[in-house]
Design a protein around this motif. Sequence first.
Motif, mmCIF file in Angstrom:
data_model
loop_
_atom_site.group_PDB
_atom_site.id
_atom_site.type_symbol
_atom_site.label_atom_id
_atom_site.label_comp_id
_atom_site.label_asym_id
_atom_site.label_seq_id
_atom_site.Cartn_x
_atom_site.Cartn_y
_atom_site.Cartn_z
ATOM 1 N N CYS A 128 0.829 -1.212 0.000
ATOM 2 C CA CYS A 128 0.000 0.000 0.000
ATOM 3 C C CYS A 128 0.855 1.251 0.000
ATOM 4 C CB CYS A 128 -0.930 -0.007 1.209
ATOM 5 S SG CYS A 128 -2.236 -1.260 1.124
ATOM 6 N N LYS A 129 1.956 1.199 0.709
ATOM 7 C CA LYS A 129 2.865 2.336 0.734
ATOM 8 C C LYS A 129 3.401 2.630 -0.674
ATOM 9 C CE LYS A 129 6.520 4.934 2.030
ATOM 10 N NZ LYS A 129 6.457 6.299 2.478
ATOM 11 N N SER A 163 6.800 5.839 7.038
ATOM 12 C CA SER A 163 6.373 7.231 6.872
ATOM 13 C C SER A 163 5.396 7.375 5.709
ATOM 14 C CB SER A 163 7.581 8.130 6.624
ATOM 15 O OG SER A 163 8.434 8.172 7.750
ATOM 16 N N ASP A 164 4.660 8.484 5.720
ATOM 17 C CA ASP A 164 3.803 8.893 4.605
ATOM 18 C C ASP A 164 2.780 7.821 4.239
ATOM 19 O OD1 ASP A 164 5.313 11.363 4.187
ATOM 20 O OD2 ASP A 164 6.904 10.037 3.461
ATOM 21 N N ILE A 165 1.990 7.421 5.229
ATOM 22 C CA ILE A 165 0.980 6.395 4.987
ATOM 23 C C ILE A 165 -0.202 6.621 5.913
ATOM 24 C CG2 ILE A 165 1.874 4.714 6.645
ATOM 25 C CD1 ILE A 165 1.194 2.526 4.571
ATOM 26 N N THR A 166 -1.365 6.169 5.477
ATOM 27 C CA THR A 166 -2.583 6.164 6.285
ATOM 28 C C THR A 166 -3.088 4.738 6.413
ATOM 29 O OG1 THR A 166 -3.255 8.406 5.656
ATOM 30 C CG2 THR A 166 -4.989 6.926 6.405
ATOM 31 N N ASN A 208 4.486 11.709 9.184
ATOM 32 C CA ASN A 208 3.313 11.865 8.314
ATOM 33 C C ASN A 208 2.500 10.565 8.238
ATOM 34 O OD1 ASN A 208 4.306 14.492 7.682
ATOM 35 N ND2 ASN A 208 5.665 13.568 6.146
ATOM 36 N N VAL A 209 2.059 10.117 9.409
ATOM 37 C CA VAL A 209 1.282 8.877 9.520
ATOM 38 C C VAL A 209 -0.100 9.209 10.066
ATOM 39 C CG1 VAL A 209 1.093 6.643 10.685
ATOM 40 C CG2 VAL A 209 3.317 7.439 9.839
ATOM 41 N N ASN A 240 4.445 14.500 13.038
ATOM 42 C CA ASN A 240 3.200 14.702 12.286
ATOM 43 C C ASN A 240 2.375 13.411 12.255
ATOM 44 O OD1 ASN A 240 4.241 17.270 11.729
ATOM 45 N ND2 ASN A 240 5.177 16.538 9.822
ATOM 46 N N LEU A 241 1.805 13.098 13.391
ATOM 47 C CA LEU A 241 1.038 11.860 13.552
ATOM 48 C C LEU A 241 -0.390 12.198 13.965
ATOM 49 C CD1 LEU A 241 0.699 8.777 13.961
ATOM 50 C CD2 LEU A 241 1.690 9.071 16.244
#
Length: 575
Positions: A87-88, A125-128, A156-157, A189-190
Motif C-alpha cells: 500500500c505504501k 512514513s507517509d501512509i494512512t 506523516n502517519v 506529524n502523527l
Amino acid sequence: MNRRNFLLNFFLWVLSFIFGYRIGGMTKVDSNLISSLDTRSDSEEIKILKEAIANKDNYFNVMNPQFNVRTDGKDTTLALREVINYCKLNNKIPYFPKGTYTVAPDLWRTGIRSDRYWACLDIPSDITLHFEKGAILQLIVNAPAWTRVLVISSSNVSITGEVEIDGQCRTVTNGNEHMAGLFIFNAKNLYIQSVYSRDCYGDNVFIGGTEQSYSDNVVIDYVSGVKAGRKNLVIHYVDKLHIKTAILDNSQGGASDGWVGDHSLDLEPDAFKGTRKFHQKIDYLSTYGTGNDFTVGITQELARMWVLEVGTFNVKRIRTELTGKSVILSYGLTAKIDNLNIVQDENETAVGLDLKYSAMWEIRNLSIEGGLDYAIRINSANGNVPSLKANSIEINRPNGKGLDIESAYVNIGVLKANKLKDLLLDVFAINSNFAVTIDSIISIDSCSSYIVNLSGSAGQVPYVFIYNIFVTDSRTVKPAAIINCWTTGAVNGLTLGSIRNPDSIKELNFSANINTKYLKIAGGSLLPSFFICYGTPEGIISAPVGSQAMRADGGVGTSMYVKENGTGNTGWVAK
C-alpha cells in the motif's frame, strides 16, 4: 432556605458586591498564567493528513487473498507487513476489517536479537491506515520481553477508524515494563483518530523519544487504556501533543503478576535537562487507578520548560492499602488545569494533590473528596519552592484534613471546606521566603481543633494573608479556635481582614509560649499599619509612626493606641 444557608448566601453576596467578583471565578487570582484552553486548531501538517484520508477509493482490504493475512489466531505479522508495504508503494490505504490479527516480534519467530527485534508492526512514513471497529491487533501468546505491538517511529502517519490492541498480559511469563501496545517514539506529524489499548504487560500507550530526538506534532482524538502492568499512558519526550479525550482505567493492572490496580498516567521524561521547551495538551482526562505521576524535574528553570495543559481532569483513586502514596504526585513542571476533581475512599490515608520541588500548578476549580490525610500538600525541598494558584478549592473530607503548606507560594481565591475533620489550613515555615494569600475561607461544620494553624521553625515567619473568613458550625462540639498561632513568627507574619462568625467560635488563639499577642489587619512595612492586640502594644509591636492598635482587652483610655514617635516597638500612646 434555613437560617444558616441564608447567612452563607448573604455573606457571599456581600463579598461579590464589595469586591466586585464572583465567588466561583474570582478575577483577583486569575491571570494569563491560567490557560483558557481555547480549542487549538490543527497544524498545517495534520490538516494535510486529514485531507489525504478523505478519499475512500484508495482503501485496500488487507484480507485480499494475494497476501494471505489470517484472523485465526496464527501469527500473521509478515503478511501484514507485506500488505502495508504494498500500500505504501502504491499510494493505497490499508483497510483492516473487523477481526483479530495476531502479531509477534521478530525475536519470537527467530530467537535472534536483530535490529528492531521487539517491534511487531513498524509503520513506515507517509501512509494512512484505517481500522474498522472490531479490528484487533493481538499480541502472540507468551511474547518475549521488550515486545511492542504497534510501533510508529516515522513521519506523516494517519490512523483512522478505531484501532484496538490486545497485549494478552496474562500469557506473558518473562515480560518487563518496556513492553507496550502502542509505542510512539521520535514520530513527527502523527494523527490517530481512536486507539484502545488493553492488557499490556508494560504500558498500554507510550509517546516519547529523547530530548534531542523527540516526537513532535502528535494529535489523538481518543485514547483509552485498560489494565497495564505499568501505566495506561506514558507521556515522555513529545512536543505539541494534543489528546482530545483520554480515558485511563488501571484498576485491574499492576505488575508483577499481581494485577490488582496501579497508576494510570505517567509523565516522566528521563533526565530532562531543559535544552528546549515541551508542551502537551489534553482536553478531557479521566483516570481510574492508584494515581498519577508527574516527575519531570526539580528546579524552577526546568519547570518553566515543560508545560502540561488539561481541560477537565477527573481522578478516582482505588486501593486503600497504599498508605503514603499520593493520588497525584508532581515534581517540577508547569501544569495548567481548568477543572480538577479528585475522589478517594473516605478511609484512605493518602494525599490528594502532592506538589514538591518546583512544581508550578495553576488550577481554576479544584474539588477533592474523601481520604484521611491532607487533601493538598505543597512542600519545598532541597531549596526548591513549589507553587499553587487556584481560583477555587472545595474540600469534602469527613475524616481528613485540608492543606499542608511548608514554605511554598500559594494564591487561592476561595477555599471552602465541608465537614472536614481536622485542620483546613496548616502552614509551617522552614524559611521565610514564601507567601500564602487567600481571598476567602469558608468553613462549614469543619475542624476539631483549629481551622487555620500557623507555625514555623527557629524564628521563621510564615507569611499568610487572609482577607475574609466565614465560619458556620451546627455541631455540638465546635473548633477550639478559628486561627491558632503557635509561634511568635506566626504572629508577625499573619495579616487578616474580616471574620464572619455567627456561632461565636473563639477567633484567635495563641500558644502558651507566645507573649506577644497581636494581629495585623492592614498596612505595610514602611507605611502605617493597623493592629488588634492583647495588652499594651508599647514594647511589643514594631510599626511605623502613624500606626494604630485596637486593644481587645482594653478599657477607658486604653482601648486605642497610636504610634506617635520612636522607632521599632516604642512610641505607642493610649488615646
